[in-house]
Design a protein around this motif. Structure first.
Motif, short mmCIF file in Angstrom:
data_model
loop_
_atom_site.label_atom_id
_atom_site.label_comp_id
_atom_site.label_asym_id
_atom_site.label_seq_id
_atom_site.Cartn_x
_atom_site.Cartn_y
_atom_site.Cartn_z
N GLY A 88 4.56 11.55 -8.39
CA GLY A 88 3.18 11.18 -8.68
C GLY A 88 2.83 11.42 -10.13
O GLY A 88 3.63 11.97 -10.91
N ARG A 137 -1.51 19.16 -9.15
CA ARG A 137 -0.16 18.59 -9.16
C ARG A 137 0.74 19.35 -10.13
O ARG A 137 1.92 19.57 -9.83
N SER A 171 7.48 13.88 -11.67
CA SER A 171 6.68 12.70 -12.00
C SER A 171 7.56 11.62 -12.61
O SER A 171 8.38 11.90 -13.47
#
Length: 323
Positions: free
Chosen positions: A156, A163, A180
């Motif tokens: 993500g 996160r 990521s």
């Protein structure tokens, strides 16, 4: 990265909606009464969903910023098409307050939104199924839990502290493939892109909220992998507030220190993991009945326009809404 099937579906989505916009809109308005009569045949679960998305009870007046249905903002385009799909059944002169995009707070006036924060005083945020091409992508999963890799996966954008905190907590865990795929990701967190089908090879998939809801949550819960996530703080048409910890997903502590413990537990108790997965799959199925989805969408708008005093509610239909 879009697959050929996804790209084809996107082309069909736009083509269908462009056609809907160019045909005489009066054709849709003539069908409103019949569509609403059909909606009253929906079951009690559909009525509860209607009143969950539209919690308004008292009359109100549209704000000075309200727009006519005929003048809905065209961007973001998918928001426009998803709202217009049902708004076109009503008089084009009716006024409606809308807030497209990620909604971080409850509007001050009754407003049509895609999402709302999970809190008690959320009545002014009237949810419609917006940006559904992105948020309601729930492909089938053919790999059984037992046949998946016994690892955790997450991909993500690092667009919020949650996160980043997650990656900091799991970066040294050998059973985690987390990072990521975005070009701006720090080197220590950079990982290659994974498609949904590639995610589905893992037993455990983490879902983390971004600007609002977690986009991946729906397809994770529809898969045969186990969803791990902190308790949701935003909700959409998917009614994330109604998801129950240890029933539909495995809850994670805010600092993610319990991730290893949770994985080890379900590796020893796979039957419990499969019970949660089955409940999550069942939760997703209620969004697959297109007749109900359309009926509820029309009723959400009907209730909005009736309470705003712009249409006179049909007594029989209103009894169905309020019963």
């Amino acid at each position: 990265m879009a697959t050929i099937a996804r790209t084809s579906a996107r082309v069909f989505y736009y083509a269908r909606n462009v056609v809907r916009d160019v045909v005489p809109q009066a054709l849709f308005r003539r069908r409103l009464t019949a569509r609403l009569e059909q909606a009253t045949l929906s079951d009690e679960a559909a009525r509860r969903r209607l009143n969950y998305y539209n919690k308004l009870r008292d009359g109100f007046a549209p704000s000075a910023n309200a727009v006519r249905i005929s003048k809905l903002p065209f961007t973001p385009t998918m928001y426009y098409y998803d709202l217009k799909e049902f708004a076109r059944y009503f008089d084009p002169g009716l006024l409606i307050d809308v807030e497209f995009g990620d909604v971080r707070d409850v509007p001050k006036v009754p407003t049509i939104v895609k999402d709302r924060p999970i809190r008690d005083d959320d009545e002014n945020a009237v949810i419609m199924k917006l940006d559904k091409f992105r948020h309601f992508q729930m492909p089938a999963d053919t790999i059984s839990f037992a046949d998946k890799l016994p690892m955790v996966v997450w991909r993500g954008d690092l667009n919020n502290p949650i996160r980043t905190r997650f990656l900091q907590a799991v970066r040294d865990l050998p059973f985690c493939d987390a990072g990521s795929h975005k070009p701006n990701a720090p080197a220590e967190y950079a990982k290659p892109f994974l498609s949904i089908s590639q995610h589905q090879r893992y037993r455990y998939i983490v879902s983390l909220e971004g600007n609002d809801v977690a986009t991946n949550l729906k397809w994770i819960l529809n898969s045969k992998s186990l969803c791990l996530m902190p308790r949701p703080t935003y909700e959409t048409w998917f009614a994330e507030r109604q998801l129950e910890a240890n029933v539909h997903y495995v809850p994670l502590d805010p600092d993610f220190a319990d991730l290893g413990e949770k994985v080890r537990y379900f590796e020893r108790h796979p039957a419990e993991a499969e019970r949660i997965i089955a409940a999550a799959n069942a939760y997703c199925r209620k969004f697959s009945n297109e007749r109900d989805e359309q009926a509820i969408s029309l009723l959400v708008l009907y209730k909005y326009f009736a309470l705003s005093g712009q249409i006179e509610p049909d007594p029989e239909l209103w009894r169905f809404i309020e019963s």
